[in-house]
Motif scaffolding. Structure first.
Motif, PDB file in Angstrom:
ATOM      1  N   ARG A   1       0.820  -1.223   0.000  1.00 35.19           N
ATOM      2  CA  ARG A   1       0.000   0.000   0.000  1.00 35.19           C
ATOM      3  C   ARG A   1       0.852   1.269   0.000  1.00 35.19           C
ATOM      4  N   MET A   2       1.759   1.406   0.944  1.00 35.66           N
ATOM      5  CA  MET A   2       2.652   2.561   0.995  1.00 35.66           C
ATOM      6  C   MET A   2       3.960   2.094   1.620  1.00 35.66           C
ATOM      7  N   ASN A   3       5.055   2.265   0.903  1.00 37.70           N
ATOM      8  CA  ASN A   3       6.321   1.791   1.461  1.00 37.70           C
ATOM      9  C   ASN A   3       6.866   2.773   2.506  1.00 37.70           C
ATOM     10  N   GLY A   4       7.898   2.353   3.193  1.00 38.76           N
ATOM     11  CA  GLY A   4       8.452   3.149   4.274  1.00 38.76           C
ATOM     12  C   GLY A   4       9.007   4.491   3.852  1.00 38.76           C
ATOM     13  N   ARG A   5       9.596   4.560   2.671  1.00 32.06           N
ATOM     14  CA  ARG A   5      10.132   5.845   2.186  1.00 32.06           C
ATOM     15  C   ARG A   5       9.002   6.856   1.991  1.00 32.06           C
ATOM     16  N   GLU A   6       7.931   6.400   1.351  1.00 32.21           N
ATOM     17  CA  GLU A   6       6.784   7.291   1.122  1.00 32.21           C
ATOM     18  C   GLU A   6       6.188   7.745   2.452  1.00 32.21           C
ATOM     19  N   CYS A   7       6.049   6.809   3.378  1.00 30.31           N
ATOM     20  CA  CYS A   7       5.495   7.133   4.690  1.00 30.31           C
ATOM     21  C   CYS A   7       6.398   8.117   5.429  1.00 30.31           C
ATOM     22  N   LEU A   8       7.695   7.891   5.400  1.00 30.33           N
ATOM     23  CA  LEU A   8       8.651   8.788   6.045  1.00 30.33           C
ATOM     24  C   LEU A   8       8.526  10.204   5.491  1.00 30.33           C
ATOM     25  N   SER A   9       8.432  10.330   4.180  1.00 27.19           N
ATOM     26  CA  SER A   9       8.287  11.650   3.553  1.00 27.19           C
ATOM     27  C   SER A   9       7.027  12.352   4.046  1.00 27.19           C
ATOM     28  N   GLU A  10       5.930  11.596   4.190  1.00 23.82           N
ATOM     29  CA  GLU A  10       4.663  12.180   4.646  1.00 23.82           C
ATOM     30  C   GLU A  10       4.725  12.543   6.131  1.00 23.82           C
ATOM     31  N   ILE A  11       5.358  11.706   6.934  1.00 17.87           N
ATOM     32  CA  ILE A  11       5.508  12.004   8.365  1.00 17.87           C
ATOM     33  C   ILE A  11       6.282  13.301   8.537  1.00 17.87           C
ATOM     34  N   ARG A  12       7.311  13.497   7.742  1.00 21.41           N
ATOM     35  CA  ARG A  12       8.148  14.691   7.858  1.00 21.41           C
ATOM     36  C   ARG A  12       7.404  15.961   7.431  1.00 21.41           C
ATOM     37  N   LYS A  13       6.211  15.838   6.852  1.00 21.82           N
ATOM     38  CA  LYS A  13       5.387  17.000   6.483  1.00 21.82           C
ATOM     39  C   LYS A  13       4.457  17.417   7.619  1.00 21.82           C
ATOM     40  N   ILE A  14       4.423  16.655   8.711  1.00 21.37           N
ATOM     41  CA  ILE A  14       3.533  16.958   9.841  1.00 21.37           C
ATOM     42  C   ILE A  14       4.325  17.781  10.859  1.00 21.37           C
ATOM     43  N   PRO A  15       4.038  19.076  10.956  1.00 21.97           N
ATOM     44  CA  PRO A  15       4.860  19.971  11.792  1.00 21.97           C
ATOM     45  C   PRO A  15       5.021  19.525  13.238  1.00 21.97           C
ATOM     46  N   ARG A  16       3.974  19.019  13.886  1.00 18.29           N
ATOM     47  CA  ARG A  16       4.094  18.666  15.301  1.00 18.29           C
ATOM     48  C   ARG A  16       5.009  17.467  15.533  1.00 18.29           C
ATOM     49  N   LEU A  17       5.390  16.769  14.445  1.00 18.31           N
ATOM     50  CA  LEU A  17       6.283  15.615  14.567  1.00 18.31           C
ATOM     51  C   LEU A  17       7.729  15.953  14.188  1.00 18.31           C
ATOM     52  N   ASP A  18       8.011  17.234  13.982  1.00 17.14           N
ATOM     53  CA  ASP A  18       9.354  17.665  13.560  1.00 17.14           C
ATOM     54  C   ASP A  18      10.468  17.140  14.466  1.00 17.14           C
ATOM     55  N   ASN A  19      10.219  17.136  15.764  1.00 21.26           N
ATOM     56  CA  ASN A  19      11.268  16.744  16.705  1.00 21.26           C
ATOM     57  C   ASN A  19      11.171  15.285  17.154  1.00 21.26           C
ATOM     58  N   ILE A  20      10.283  14.528  16.537  1.00 17.04           N
ATOM     59  CA  ILE A  20      10.116  13.122  16.897  1.00 17.04           C
ATOM     60  C   ILE A  20      11.054  12.281  16.020  1.00 17.04           C
ATOM     61  N   PRO A  21      11.947  11.518  16.642  1.00 16.53           N
ATOM     62  CA  PRO A  21      12.846  10.686  15.833  1.00 16.53           C
ATOM     63  C   PRO A  21      12.076   9.564  15.128  1.00 16.53           C
ATOM     64  N   VAL A  22      12.338   9.432  13.836  1.00 11.74           N
ATOM     65  CA  VAL A  22      11.801   8.316  13.053  1.00 11.74           C
ATOM     66  C   VAL A  22      12.971   7.378  12.785  1.00 11.74           C
ATOM     67  N   ILE A  23      12.825   6.151  13.253  1.00 12.42           N
ATOM     68  CA  ILE A  23      13.887   5.156  13.114  1.00 12.42           C
ATOM     69  C   ILE A  23      13.413   4.071  12.166  1.00 12.42           C
ATOM     70  N   ILE A  24      14.167   3.847  11.122  1.00  8.31           N
ATOM     71  CA  ILE A  24      13.823   2.782  10.180  1.00  8.31           C
ATOM     72  C   ILE A  24      14.131   1.448  10.848  1.00  8.31           C
ATOM     73  N   TYR A  25      13.203   0.499  10.677  1.00  5.76           N
ATOM     74  CA  TYR A  25      13.321  -0.834  11.269  1.00  5.76           C
ATOM     75  C   TYR A  25      13.049  -1.827  10.147  1.00  5.76           C
ATOM     76  N   SER A  26      14.120  -2.323   9.529  1.00  8.09           N
ATOM     77  CA  SER A  26      13.978  -3.076   8.292  1.00  8.09           C
ATOM     78  C   SER A  26      14.896  -4.294   8.230  1.00  8.09           C
ATOM     79  N   THR A  27      14.523  -5.243   7.387  1.00  7.57           N
ATOM     80  CA  THR A  27      15.401  -6.396   7.135  1.00  7.57           C
ATOM     81  C   THR A  27      16.547  -6.007   6.204  1.00  7.57           C
TER      82      THR A  27
END
Length: 132
Positions: free
Chosen positions: A65-91
């Motif tokens: 449906r939506m891969n992690g890169r696309e999701c990461l890009s969208e998360i980074r567009k949400i201002p209140r999440l600017d300071n929240i660390p996003v950690i990739i968790y992948s095989t």
């Protein structure tokens, strides 16, 4: 880690969700794990007016449906999440994936380890790195 920590795991694999949640609870009882089954579900939840603000977001790369890169890009567009660390968790341990996701705004990258003990150790490193 004294205060309650909320981790949001976005991963479409039920087993990975269960293992990840168990590893966090083994590290500290004050860590609460909330899961989403894919990037679309996660973004709907994060974009709600009364949405929770997690302390950490862990994000799988290989999802339907939506891969992690696309999701990461969208998360980074949400201002209140600017300071929240996003950690990739992948095989994937591909250097290209690590570099691309860091360029997109990922704070760290965890390759899914082969054992619970290694996962707990790596998660503890990441969590303590932001809550010292």
């Amino acid at each position: 880690m004294e205060d309650r920590i909320i981790c949001f795991l976005i991963d479409d694999d039920d087993d990975d969700q269960e293992i990840f949640s168990l590893a966090l609870s083994n590290i500290d009882d004050n860590i609460h794990c909330i899961t989403a089954n894919d990037g679309i579900d996660a973004l709907i939840r994060l974009n709600k007016e009364d949405a929770f603000t997690p302390n950490f977001i862990f994000l799988d790369l290989n999802m339907v449906r939506m891969n992690g890169r696309e999701c990461l890009s969208e998360i980074r567009k949400i201002p209140r999440l600017d300071n929240i660390p996003v950690i990739i968790y992948s095989t994937s341990s591909e250097q290209r994936d690590i570099l691309e996701t860091k360029h997109l705004g990922a704070a760290d990258y965890i390759v899914k380890p082969p054992s619970m003990a290694l996962l707990e150790k790596r998660l503890e490193q990441v969590l303590r790195g932001y809550h010292t």
